[in-house]
Design a protein around this motif. Structure first.
Motif, PDB file in Angstrom:
ATOM      1  N   ASN A 293     -10.267 -16.557  10.762  1.00 23.82           N
ATOM      2  CA  ASN A 293      -9.908 -17.956  10.980  1.00 23.82           C
ATOM      3  C   ASN A 293     -10.144 -18.304  12.447  1.00 23.82           C
ATOM      4  O   ASN A 293      -9.700 -17.573  13.332  1.00 23.82           O
ATOM      5  CB  ASN A 293      -8.424 -18.183  10.673  1.00 23.82           C
ATOM      6  CG  ASN A 293      -8.120 -18.116   9.206  1.00 23.82           C
ATOM      7  OD1 ASN A 293      -8.751 -18.803   8.417  1.00 23.82           O
ATOM      8  ND2 ASN A 293      -7.154 -17.305   8.823  1.00 23.82           N
ATOM      9  N   TYR A 294     -10.812 -19.417  12.689  1.00 28.46           N
ATOM     10  CA  TYR A 294     -11.066 -19.863  14.059  1.00 28.46           C
ATOM     11  C   TYR A 294     -10.716 -21.338  14.176  1.00 28.46           C
ATOM     12  O   TYR A 294     -10.748 -22.075  13.184  1.00 28.46           O
ATOM     13  CB  TYR A 294     -12.535 -19.641  14.434  1.00 28.46           C
ATOM     14  CG  TYR A 294     -12.898 -18.177  14.474  1.00 28.46           C
ATOM     15  CD1 TYR A 294     -12.588 -17.396  15.581  1.00 28.46           C
ATOM     16  CD2 TYR A 294     -13.512 -17.566  13.388  1.00 28.46           C
ATOM     17  CE1 TYR A 294     -12.900 -16.046  15.608  1.00 28.46           C
ATOM     18  CE2 TYR A 294     -13.820 -16.213  13.409  1.00 28.46           C
ATOM     19  CZ  TYR A 294     -13.509 -15.464  14.516  1.00 28.46           C
ATOM     20  OH  TYR A 294     -13.802 -14.124  14.541  1.00 28.46           O
ATOM     21  N   ASN A 295     -10.400 -21.758  15.380  1.00 21.93           N
ATOM     22  CA  ASN A 295     -10.111 -23.169  15.625  1.00 21.93           C
ATOM     23  C   ASN A 295     -11.326 -24.007  15.262  1.00 21.93           C
ATOM     24  O   ASN A 295     -12.458 -23.663  15.638  1.00 21.93           O
ATOM     25  CB  ASN A 295      -9.749 -23.408  17.093  1.00 21.93           C
ATOM     26  CG  ASN A 295      -8.388 -22.867  17.437  1.00 21.93           C
ATOM     27  OD1 ASN A 295      -7.477 -22.930  16.624  1.00 21.93           O
ATOM     28  ND2 ASN A 295      -8.245 -22.342  18.635  1.00 21.93           N
ATOM     29  N   LYS A 296     -11.087 -25.112  14.573  1.00 24.72           N
ATOM     30  CA  LYS A 296     -12.186 -25.996  14.166  1.00 24.72           C
ATOM     31  C   LYS A 296     -12.891 -26.631  15.362  1.00 24.72           C
ATOM     32  O   LYS A 296     -14.001 -27.124  15.225  1.00 24.72           O
ATOM     33  CB  LYS A 296     -11.669 -27.083  13.227  1.00 24.72           C
ATOM     34  CG  LYS A 296     -11.257 -26.554  11.862  1.00 24.72           C
ATOM     35  CD  LYS A 296     -10.755 -27.683  10.982  1.00 24.72           C
ATOM     36  CE  LYS A 296     -10.379 -27.203   9.604  1.00 24.72           C
ATOM     37  NZ  LYS A 296      -9.878 -28.310   8.763  1.00 24.72           N
TER      38      LYS A 296
ATOM     39  N   SER B  15      -9.361 -22.849   6.518  1.00 23.73           N
ATOM     40  CA  SER B  15      -8.294 -21.858   6.432  1.00 23.73           C
ATOM     41  C   SER B  15      -7.256 -22.332   5.417  1.00 23.73           C
ATOM     42  O   SER B  15      -6.935 -23.515   5.361  1.00 23.73           O
ATOM     43  CB  SER B  15      -7.634 -21.689   7.803  1.00 23.73           C
ATOM     44  OG  SER B  15      -6.458 -20.922   7.672  1.00 23.73           O
ATOM     45  N   HIS B  16      -6.739 -21.412   4.641  1.00 20.17           N
ATOM     46  CA  HIS B  16      -5.676 -21.746   3.698  1.00 20.17           C
ATOM     47  C   HIS B  16      -4.310 -21.738   4.380  1.00 20.17           C
ATOM     48  O   HIS B  16      -3.331 -22.190   3.802  1.00 20.17           O
ATOM     49  CB  HIS B  16      -5.662 -20.763   2.519  1.00 20.17           C
ATOM     50  CG  HIS B  16      -6.893 -20.842   1.690  1.00 20.17           C
ATOM     51  ND1 HIS B  16      -7.190 -21.924   0.888  1.00 20.17           N
ATOM     52  CD2 HIS B  16      -7.929 -19.984   1.553  1.00 20.17           C
ATOM     53  CE1 HIS B  16      -8.343 -21.719   0.284  1.00 20.17           C
ATOM     54  NE2 HIS B  16      -8.818 -20.556   0.668  1.00 20.17           N
ATOM     55  N   HIS B  17      -4.261 -21.209   5.606  1.00 19.64           N
ATOM     56  CA  HIS B  17      -2.993 -21.035   6.306  1.00 19.64           C
ATOM     57  C   HIS B  17      -2.743 -22.074   7.394  1.00 19.64           C
ATOM     58  O   HIS B  17      -1.609 -22.299   7.769  1.00 19.64           O
ATOM     59  CB  HIS B  17      -2.919 -19.638   6.920  1.00 19.64           C
ATOM     60  CG  HIS B  17      -3.193 -18.554   5.941  1.00 19.64           C
ATOM     61  ND1 HIS B  17      -2.340 -18.231   4.912  1.00 19.64           N
ATOM     62  CD2 HIS B  17      -4.252 -17.720   5.803  1.00 19.64           C
ATOM     63  CE1 HIS B  17      -2.847 -17.249   4.198  1.00 19.64           C
ATOM     64  NE2 HIS B  17      -4.007 -16.918   4.718  1.00 19.64           N
ATOM     65  N   ASP B  18      -3.832 -22.679   7.909  1.00 19.19           N
ATOM     66  CA  ASP B  18      -3.682 -23.573   9.055  1.00 19.19           C
ATOM     67  C   ASP B  18      -4.748 -24.659   8.966  1.00 19.19           C
ATOM     68  O   ASP B  18      -5.941 -24.356   9.029  1.00 19.19           O
ATOM     69  CB  ASP B  18      -3.836 -22.769  10.348  1.00 19.19           C
ATOM     70  CG  ASP B  18      -3.612 -23.580  11.600  1.00 19.19           C
ATOM     71  OD1 ASP B  18      -3.598 -24.834  11.539  1.00 19.19           O
ATOM     72  OD2 ASP B  18      -3.474 -22.964  12.676  1.00 19.19           O
ATOM     73  N   PRO B  19      -4.372 -25.917   8.833  1.00 22.28           N
ATOM     74  CA  PRO B  19      -5.363 -26.988   8.678  1.00 22.28           C
ATOM     75  C   PRO B  19      -6.230 -27.205   9.918  1.00 22.28           C
ATOM     76  O   PRO B  19      -7.247 -27.878   9.841  1.00 22.28           O
ATOM     77  CB  PRO B  19      -4.501 -28.225   8.387  1.00 22.28           C
ATOM     78  CG  PRO B  19      -3.157 -27.905   8.927  1.00 22.28           C
ATOM     79  CD  PRO B  19      -3.001 -26.426   8.797  1.00 22.28           C
ATOM     80  N   MET B  20      -5.867 -26.604  11.042  1.00 17.46           N
ATOM     81  CA  MET B  20      -6.656 -26.743  12.266  1.00 17.46           C
ATOM     82  C   MET B  20      -7.681 -25.636  12.416  1.00 17.46           C
ATOM     83  O   MET B  20      -8.396 -25.566  13.406  1.00 17.46           O
ATOM     84  CB  MET B  20      -5.725 -26.748  13.498  1.00 17.46           C
ATOM     85  CG  MET B  20      -4.714 -27.889  13.489  1.00 17.46           C
ATOM     86  SD  MET B  20      -5.474 -29.527  13.317  1.00 17.46           S
ATOM     87  CE  MET B  20      -6.330 -29.641  14.862  1.00 17.46           C
ATOM     88  N   ARG B  21      -7.779 -24.771  11.413  1.00 15.69           N
ATOM     89  CA  ARG B  21      -8.679 -23.617  11.498  1.00 15.69           C
ATOM     90  C   ARG B  21      -9.610 -23.584  10.282  1.00 15.69           C
ATOM     91  O   ARG B  21      -9.317 -24.145   9.244  1.00 15.69           O
ATOM     92  CB  ARG B  21      -7.878 -22.324  11.615  1.00 15.69           C
ATOM     93  CG  ARG B  21      -6.980 -22.318  12.866  1.00 15.69           C
ATOM     94  CD  ARG B  21      -6.077 -21.121  12.924  1.00 15.69           C
ATOM     95  NE  ARG B  21      -6.725 -19.896  13.362  1.00 15.69           N
ATOM     96  CZ  ARG B  21      -6.992 -19.587  14.626  1.00 15.69           C
ATOM     97  NH1 ARG B  21      -6.707 -20.427  15.592  1.00 15.69           N
ATOM     98  NH2 ARG B  21      -7.556 -18.438  14.915  1.00 15.69           N
TER      99      ARG B  21
END
Length: 185
Positions: A169-172, A153-159
């Motif tokens: 976008n989903y949780n890694k 994800s470009h918005h959230d490093p955890m996704r």
């Protein structure tokens, strides 16, 4: 700016006229009963070269795909995928691809980026409410569920991005399926 508008206009004219900008063939309509009669088949079987070894080459993109999800095995006699697909977290998916032994004489399999993954989505299937959103002749026994891409994800490093007809976008740490790809020779 004008060039981009021209490209969009040409693209829409091509769709309206039934001409594919990707494969050079006329697009065919989705099966009867599709809610939107303007939809066209986005991944026709003719766009793939099906190989006896459990792989398919997507001619418009030049990508070779495993026809079965990871955890399943290709049955050349029935031309189907046996077994159940495995689920992975995003990190496990990346590690699995790196550690995977060769398949079909190739050892450069990888997790597809989101653009590659979305290139094999069948819009006719995704718009009928049925899952999976994929050409079942090319990718048999896919089952339901999302598939990981290698794209964070470009918005959230955890996704990270995964898809099942559209990308989100989903949780890694979520567990989804995996289909590997490589650049065809």
């Amino acid at each position: 700016m004008l060039a981009n508008r021209l490209k969009i206009t040409i693209g829409w004219l091509a769709v309206a006229s039934g001409v594919s900008l990707f494969s050079g063939a006329a697009w065919s309509s989705c099966a009867a009963g599709t809610p939107d009669p303007t939809l066209v088949v986005t991944t026709p079987t003719a766009d793939f070269e099906l190989h006896d070894d459990g792989t398919a080459t997507h001619i418009p993109t030049g990508l070779m795909w495993k026809r079965c999800a990871e955890g399943q095995s290709w049955n050349a006699v029935s031309e189907r995928c046996d077994g159940e697909a495995d689920s992975f977290t995003w990190q496990q998916a990346l590690q699995h691809a790196d550690a995977s032994p060769g398949f079909a004489g190739h050892n450069d399999w990888r997790v597809p980026n989101i653009r590659a993954l979305m290139s094999i989505v069948e819009r006719c299937a995704s718009n009928t409410g049925s899952t999976p959103s994929i050409n079942a002749e090319v990718f048999p026994d896919t089952g339901t569920g999302r598939f990981w891409s290698a794209s964070p994800s470009h918005h959230d490093p955890m996704r990270a991005l995964a898809g099942s007809g559209f990308s989100e976008n989903y949780n890694k740490t979520d567990e989804y399926r995996l289909r590997l790809v490589r650049t065809a020779d």
